[in-house]
Design a protein around this motif. Sequence first.
Motif, PDB file in Angstrom:
ATOM      1  N   VAL A 193       0.845  -0.952  -0.088  1.00  0.00           N
ATOM      2  CA  VAL A 193      -0.123  -0.009   0.298  1.00  0.00           C
ATOM      3  C   VAL A 193       0.883   1.376   0.023  1.00  0.00           C
ATOM      4  O   VAL A 193       2.006   1.354   0.609  1.00  0.00           O
ATOM      5  N   ASP A 194       0.485   2.222  -0.675  1.00  0.00           N
ATOM      6  CA  ASP A 194       1.236   3.422  -0.689  1.00  0.00           C
ATOM      7  C   ASP A 194       1.253   4.181   0.587  1.00  0.00           C
ATOM      8  O   ASP A 194      -0.160   4.688   1.044  1.00  0.00           O
ATOM      9  N   PRO A 195       2.360   4.442   1.329  1.00  0.00           N
ATOM     10  CA  PRO A 195       2.220   4.945   2.586  1.00  0.00           C
ATOM     11  C   PRO A 195       2.078   6.312   2.595  1.00  0.00           C
ATOM     12  O   PRO A 195       2.092   7.048   3.683  1.00  0.00           O
ATOM     13  N   VAL A 196       2.273   7.076   1.411  1.00  0.00           N
ATOM     14  CA  VAL A 196       2.215   8.411   1.293  1.00  0.00           C
ATOM     15  C   VAL A 196       0.754   9.022   1.212  1.00  0.00           C
ATOM     16  O   VAL A 196      -0.064   8.687   0.156  1.00  0.00           O
ATOM     17  N   VAL A 197       0.219   9.983   1.903  1.00  0.00           N
ATOM     18  CA  VAL A 197      -0.917  10.872   1.886  1.00  0.00           C
ATOM     19  C   VAL A 197      -0.787  12.107   1.925  1.00  0.00           C
ATOM     20  O   VAL A 197       0.416  12.749   2.591  1.00  0.00           O
ATOM     21  N   GLY A 198      -1.711  12.964   1.290  1.00  0.00           N
ATOM     22  CA  GLY A 198      -1.724  14.345   1.233  1.00  0.00           C
ATOM     23  C   GLY A 198      -2.673  14.950   0.785  1.00  0.00           C
ATOM     24  O   GLY A 198      -3.372  14.109  -0.111  1.00  0.00           O
ATOM     25  N   VAL A 199      -3.065  15.835   0.950  1.00  0.00           N
ATOM     26  CA  VAL A 199      -4.500  16.533   0.361  1.00  0.00           C
ATOM     27  C   VAL A 199      -4.442  16.536  -1.223  1.00  0.00           C
ATOM     28  O   VAL A 199      -5.347  16.218  -1.837  1.00  0.00           O
ATOM     29  N   PHE A 200      -3.422  17.148  -1.661  1.00  0.00           N
ATOM     30  CA  PHE A 200      -3.346  16.937  -2.916  1.00  0.00           C
ATOM     31  C   PHE A 200      -2.130  16.139  -3.797  1.00  0.00           C
ATOM     32  O   PHE A 200      -1.695  16.357  -5.058  1.00  0.00           O
ATOM     33  N   TYR A 201      -1.863  15.032  -2.988  1.00  0.00           N
ATOM     34  CA  TYR A 201      -0.789  14.043  -3.421  1.00  0.00           C
ATOM     35  C   TYR A 201      -1.529  13.026  -4.426  1.00  0.00           C
ATOM     36  O   TYR A 201      -2.574  12.696  -4.026  1.00  0.00           O
TER      37      TYR A 201
END
Length: 471
Positions: A193-201
Amino acid sequence: MGCNRNCGLLTGAIIGAVLAIFGGVLIPVGDKLIGKAIKKDAVIANGTIAFENWLVPGSTVYRQFWIFDVQNPSEVLEQGARPRLEQRGPYTYRVRYLPKENITENSDGTISYMLPNVAHFEPDMSVGTENDTITCLNLAVVAAPALHTNTFIQLLLNTWIKSSKSQMLQNRTVKEILWGYKDPFLNKIPFPVDPVVGVFYPYNGTFDGPYKVYTGKEDIKKTAIIESYKNKRNLSYWEGHCDLVNGTDGASFPPFVKKDQILRFFSSDICRSIYGAFQGKQDVKGISLYRFAVPREAFASPAEVKDNYCFCTDEVISKNCTIAGVLDISACKGGKPVFISLPHFLHASDSVLHDVEGLSPNEKEHETFLDVEPITGFTLQFAKRLQVNLLVKPAPKIEALSKVKNPYIFPLLWLNESAVIGDAKAEMFRNKVTGRIQMLSVLQMALMIAGSVLFLAFMGSYFICRSKKLK
């Protein structure tokens, strides 16, 4: 002698009449000439003014962010209290400055392209740096129960959330919130699973499209109208007419815009087509523009505006489709519980606004508008304003959310993407377009007024002379 005087007066009257008639004839002829010139320069074809502005925006576009900082994190986490919010910003980025890519002219009167996404931080136009820390919602934790409704899966998620010491709220930098960070909870999941999150990621280095729009060569009334988006006429997010891609991208519209028109445009940011209604006239750098604003009815509940029925996707959260001012775009965001609204819940139902503290909706600061030059259809000034929110729901199996009493919509941030035509472009526009039109209008009026005055003066003098001669 009398004959010469009378003949002279009649000649002057005839000349005046001819001038007035010529001025009147110039109106339809002039309009035809203007229409021909505009049709030539408004089509999206190499070498036209429209193409230059279409390829790269003729104005510098800025996107400003105001991020909501939670002022009472302990009460929210321990007691499930209403969040007390304070906006921090603006944090300003320059966007839309790269030219469109993969441009292809098609044989059916359309042109296709990809829109590059890029954002460059502007520290001089910001209140602080990208490293400013904000207390905000934990994106991954709050989204977890919406993405995984199975009780057993939620128990597993709870184990990973606890082991990562994650909570419903977190402290993150502006840069992390906007563009992404490696989330400790997601990093604990032993699956790919992609561990990177961000509002506009992800954003920088990505593309929006492909878009396919009409050039206007074959039909000027279709100029800039989107024929398809991502090779489809519909979005697959909504039911019925709500799912259609309508209008332009908002940067321009077919020429000869009227006040009674509804201007429709598509925004991939909100995963839907929307519209603006005439609000009034504006003068920007000596150019007369029509302002079209997104009306309250665009976000009204289906109970008030029946045409909005297909934007109601969850009857529980929307209280049987009676809640106004928020749009559930989770279908467009891979199931994440993202809701879009106007900033500070402008035009939203009171119940939505009162679930949090610290918001102050203001139409002047928070509405979306487009200022369009009516002859060409070019948008010369605009402000696109929207707010990104997450739905927070009770999840008894996830301890980090166990204090949440009822579902509510939690504001993350709001943005203002805006631009105004630059001085050099405005001067060029006045010289090539509006200046010529105004000059022709002045000439028309001058000929009609001067001709009418001459006609009336000479004819009046002629009859006075005649009456004296008869006496």
